[in-house]
Structures are given as C-alpha cells and as structure tokens.
Design an enzyme around this catalytic site. Structure first.
Site, PDB file in Angstrom:
ATOM      1  N   MET A   1     -14.608  68.980 -26.709  1.00 48.40           N
ATOM      2  CA  MET A   1     -15.880  69.165 -27.129  1.00 48.40           C
ATOM      3  C   MET A   1     -16.168  70.614 -27.620  1.00 48.40           C
ATOM      4  SD  MET A   1     -17.312  66.981 -23.612  1.00 48.40           S
ATOM      5  CE  MET A   1     -18.961  67.819 -23.910  1.00 48.40           C
ATOM      6  N   CYS A   2     -16.590  71.378 -26.808  1.00 50.63           N
ATOM      7  CA  CYS A   2     -17.130  72.667 -27.372  1.00 50.63           C
ATOM      8  C   CYS A   2     -16.174  73.544 -27.544  1.00 50.63           C
ATOM      9  CB  CYS A   2     -17.854  73.543 -26.131  1.00 50.63           C
ATOM     10  SG  CYS A   2     -19.398  72.510 -25.776  1.00 50.63           S
ATOM     11  N   VAL A   3     -14.999  73.518 -26.996  1.00 50.10           N
ATOM     12  CA  VAL A   3     -13.956  74.587 -27.808  1.00 50.10           C
ATOM     13  C   VAL A   3     -13.374  74.045 -29.065  1.00 50.10           C
ATOM     14  CG1 VAL A   3     -11.461  75.201 -27.176  1.00 50.10           C
ATOM     15  CG2 VAL A   3     -13.110  75.277 -25.039  1.00 50.10           C
TER      16      VAL A   3
ATOM     17  N   THR B   1     -16.210  74.670 -31.786  1.00 48.78           N
ATOM     18  CA  THR B   1     -16.304  76.167 -32.182  1.00 48.78           C
ATOM     19  C   THR B   1     -15.102  76.330 -33.050  1.00 48.78           C
ATOM     20  OG1 THR B   1     -17.559  76.543 -30.526  1.00 48.78           O
ATOM     21  CG2 THR B   1     -16.593  78.298 -31.420  1.00 48.78           C
TER      22      THR B   1
END
Length: 183
Positions: free
Chosen positions: A108-110, A113
């Site tokens: 998700m976020c890793v 980004t």
C-alpha cells in the site's frame, strides 16, 4: 520512514516480525542522522475508527523524531506520501536526489510512495528487509492465505521492474548529506 506507527508495529495489530522491522528502521534512522541526511517520517492519517485515526495511540509514530531542518514529519491523507502533501517540495528544497524507502504496509503506502518517487526521477532504494505488511486472508474459492513475507517480496519484485533498487539489505544502505540532507 513510511507509516512506522504504533498500530502497525506494536500490539495485536502489528505486522508479523515487527521487532525485526523496528530494528532495521531504527538502524536506518540512526545512520541517516549521523550522515546529515534528511529523515522524513510519513504519518498516515487513517479514517475515523481506524487503528491509525489521528490523535489516537495507534496513530503515534513509533520512532522518536529529532525535529529540525534535517528531520521532519509529513502527515498524509492517502497511501502515496507525495499525494496531497508537501513531500515533493521538501525533497526538492533539500537537494535530495535519492531516497531509501522503508516501513509499512508494503503493498500500500510503501509501494505507492516508492513508485511515485521513481516516476519523479529519484533514485529509489527499497531495502528488502526494511518493509513489511500483514498476511492477506484466504479468499474462499480464489486463493489460500498469502503470508506477509510473500506479499512484501511480490511488491519488491514489481517495483524492481519500475526502476526501484530492491536487492539491497537495510544494513547496506549508505547515506550522504546534500543541501539539507538526502539518502
């Protein structure tokens, strides 16, 4: 540091092998600080009622922040640390050319980004042993449970095709300072 928040690395909701992740991210932060590199702690603002809802115990950053020009917290409303935040401007103003991305959740976020950083032309290193996630539950009739380590490995594999360096260990990441810092 992507979302290394209490909800994800402590207690019953922690990612599998959270202690290992915390050990690796603690070391990365310490080495980045010593080199004078910019340290950015991304902090996810979860939805009301979520484990990372703002101003709840789970939302708190796990690592202490040495606030100053070389270490900042960037709160984010979405998976991608660049979307709707000053992260891009902060990196540009600091002369950053390369990023070491680590934290939670891998898929998700890793991933979001790291992918955006690579698309913006940054050299991106995703240490394979410094990001983690949860198991994916079984989907009856579709698949068995997918272990968290497999999920993280698949994410790294997919990002590797997108220009992200994914074959380095956290202990092998080297930091150098730029104007106000870089990885």
């Amino acid at each position: 540091m992507v979302d290394v928040q209490s909800a994800f690395v402590t207690g019953g909701g922690a990612v599998p092998d959270a202690a290992r992740l915390v050990e690796r991210t603690t070391d990365l932060i310490a080495r980045a600080r010593r080199s004078g590199a910019l340290v950015v702690h991304l902090q996810n603002d979860g939805a009301p009622g979520s484990d990372d809802e703002p101003h709840t115990p789970g939302w708190e950053l796990h690592h202490a922040v040495e606030a100053g020009p070389a270490e900042v917290v960037v709160r984010k409303p979405r998976d991608d640390g660049f979307e709707g935040t000053p992260l891009g401007d902060l990196l540009a103003a600091s002369g950053v050319k390369a990023l070491a991305v680590c934290g939670v959740m891998s898929e998700m976020c890793v991933q979001a980004t790291a992918r955006t950083a690579a698309a913006r032309g940054y050299r991106v290193v995703l240490p394979y042993d410094a990001h983690a996630t949860q198991d994916i539950p079984a989907a009856p009739g579709i698949s068995d449970r997918i272990p968290a380590a497999t999920v993280s490995r698949v994410v790294a594999w997919a990002l590797g095709g997108g220009g992200v360096e994914t074959t380095v260990r956290a202990s092998d990441v080297a930091f150098t300072a730029a104007l106000a810092g870089s990885a």
